[in-house]
Motif scaffolding. Structure first.
Motif, PDB file in Angstrom:
ATOM      1  N   GLY A   8     -15.827  38.770  -9.371  1.00 53.21           N
ATOM      2  CA  GLY A   8     -16.616  37.676  -8.817  1.00 53.21           C
ATOM      3  C   GLY A   8     -17.812  37.313  -9.672  1.00 53.21           C
ATOM      4  O   GLY A   8     -17.885  37.618 -10.857  1.00 53.21           O
ATOM      5  N   GLY A  52     -14.129  35.166 -10.368  1.00 54.11           N
ATOM      6  CA  GLY A  52     -13.356  34.789  -9.198  1.00 54.11           C
ATOM      7  C   GLY A  52     -12.158  33.926  -9.517  1.00 54.11           C
ATOM      8  O   GLY A  52     -11.095  34.058  -8.894  1.00 54.11           O
ATOM      9  N   GLU A  53     -12.308  33.047 -10.521  1.00 55.62           N
ATOM     10  CA  GLU A  53     -11.209  32.153 -10.874  1.00 55.62           C
ATOM     11  C   GLU A  53     -10.048  32.887 -11.537  1.00 55.62           C
ATOM     12  O   GLU A  53      -8.942  32.349 -11.654  1.00 55.62           O
ATOM     13  CB  GLU A  53     -11.722  31.026 -11.798  1.00 55.62           C
ATOM     14  N   ARG A  54     -10.267  34.140 -11.954  1.00 55.93           N
ATOM     15  CA  ARG A  54      -9.225  34.929 -12.626  1.00 55.93           C
ATOM     16  C   ARG A  54      -8.632  36.016 -11.739  1.00 55.93           C
ATOM     17  O   ARG A  54      -7.659  36.667 -12.127  1.00 55.93           O
ATOM     18  CB  ARG A  54      -9.804  35.575 -13.891  1.00 55.93           C
ATOM     19  N   CYS A  55      -9.217  36.227 -10.549  1.00 61.31           N
ATOM     20  CA  CYS A  55      -8.777  37.347  -9.712  1.00 61.31           C
ATOM     21  C   CYS A  55      -7.323  37.227  -9.285  1.00 61.31           C
ATOM     22  O   CYS A  55      -6.605  38.232  -9.230  1.00 61.31           O
ATOM     23  CB  CYS A  55      -9.678  37.471  -8.484  1.00 61.31           C
ATOM     24  N   GLU A  56      -6.878  36.039  -8.945  1.00 54.06           N
ATOM     25  CA  GLU A  56      -5.497  35.870  -8.485  1.00 54.06           C
ATOM     26  C   GLU A  56      -4.508  36.461  -9.482  1.00 54.06           C
ATOM     27  O   GLU A  56      -3.571  37.168  -9.103  1.00 54.06           O
ATOM     28  CB  GLU A  56      -5.197  34.395  -8.251  1.00 54.06           C
ATOM     29  N   VAL A  77     -17.135  36.952  -4.152  1.00 51.46           N
ATOM     30  CA  VAL A  77     -15.719  36.610  -4.304  1.00 51.46           C
ATOM     31  C   VAL A  77     -15.068  36.797  -2.938  1.00 51.46           C
ATOM     32  O   VAL A  77     -15.196  37.851  -2.322  1.00 51.46           O
ATOM     33  CB  VAL A  77     -15.029  37.468  -5.395  1.00 51.46           C
ATOM     34  N   SER A  81      -9.334  35.040  -2.732  1.00 47.34           N
ATOM     35  CA  SER A  81      -9.202  35.205  -4.178  1.00 47.34           C
ATOM     36  C   SER A  81      -8.531  36.515  -4.545  1.00 47.34           C
ATOM     37  O   SER A  81      -7.966  36.651  -5.638  1.00 47.34           O
ATOM     38  CB  SER A  81     -10.579  35.130  -4.858  1.00 47.34           C
ATOM     39  N   THR A 118     -20.103  33.891  -0.680  1.00 50.15           N
ATOM     40  CA  THR A 118     -18.702  34.241  -0.436  1.00 50.15           C
ATOM     41  C   THR A 118     -18.525  35.754  -0.452  1.00 50.15           C
ATOM     42  O   THR A 118     -17.629  36.293  -1.104  1.00 50.15           O
ATOM     43  CB  THR A 118     -17.763  33.560  -1.450  1.00 50.15           C
TER      44      THR A 118
END
Length: 254
Positions: A8, A52-56, A77, A81, A118
């Motif tokens: 995150g 956070g944009e890479r956690c998936e 995060v 996510s 978040t």
């Protein structure tokens, strides 16, 4: 000490500029954890960050993969996510990474959740950690509705137990914070509140800890950086010590 995994604390900032009929827009990626990472690095602790944009796509999917880290820190995060995977997007059943984290902690791992818009249940209820496997192992319970508390006037941290290893020998007076997530403290021996902040006649947990199975968890219900952490707190000599002790405690290095 093995590296710390931080998930995150990244966010995209978009802006639009209008000059008469001419309109332009831009976007940039910001990182709210630079002060946190620098504090740990100054004392020899390496941080591996997954925004956070890479956690998936990138957050570990097994207990075995998490064994590479001394501790995991979740900061700003949300649950989605971590829950969503590339397979989920395709409508395929897979793993629940929140339960994987819980299993890892129970087997001896160390987990810290830090506050933010978040985190826990979240400012608009969008973090959604209430009623998840991860909440089961935290030292606090998440509210079932939005939990963000903005306090621009400042909230004073109040030490409850200065004999705990995280706080032993540290100053009793801390700079103010500017906001936090409201949570419910677990009753001892399941959880222990070390620091609170009072707002409108109620003491809210600011720092809480818990032994869970063979592992440990910690809740720090304000930011690890701006804006809920005031500039006075970020510039304070005690910041590095407090942050480092929290991480070392959950990682069983303190």
């Amino acid at each position: 000490m093995k590296p710390i995994l931080l998930a995150g604390e990244t966010f995209f900032v978009t802006s639009t500029v209008a000059k008469g009929y001419d309109v332009g827009s831009s976007a940039s990626l910001a990182n709210g954890a630079t002060r946190f990472i620098a504090a740990l690095a100054s004392l020899g602790i390496n941080v591996s960050q997954i925004g956070g944009e890479r956690c998936e796509a990138e957050f570990p999917r097994t207990v075995e993969a998490l064994q590479a880290f001394s501790a995991v820190v979740l900061s700003d995060v949300g649950a989605l996510s971590l829950l969503l995977t590339p397979e989920t997007r395709q409508g395929l059943a897979g793993i629940n990474r929140l339960d994987v984290l819980r299993q890892w902690v129970h087997a001896g791992g160390g987990l810290m959740m830090a506050g933010g818009y978040t985190s826990f249940q979240g400012m608009d209820g969008m973090a959604r950690f209430h009623d998840t496997p991860l909440e089961d192992c935290l030292p606090v319970e998440c509210l079932p509705y939005p939990d963000g508390l903005e306090a621009p006037e400042g909230l004073n941290p109040e030490i409850v137990d200065n004999g705990h290893p995280i706080l032993s020998g540290l100053p009793s007076q801390w700079p103010s914070i500017l906001g936090m997530n409201k949570v419910i403290a677990r009753v001892e021996p399941d959880g222990q509140v070390l620091v609170t902040s009072r707002y409108r006649g109620h003491d809210h947990p600011l720092l809480a800890v818990r032994d869970y199975g063979q592992g440990r968890t910690l809740a720090w219900t304000t930011d690890i950086g701006p804006h809920w952490l005031s500039q006075a707190f970020l510039n304070w000599d005690g910041y590095d010590a407090i942050i480092t002790r929290m991480v070392r405690w959950v990682g069983r290095d303190l």
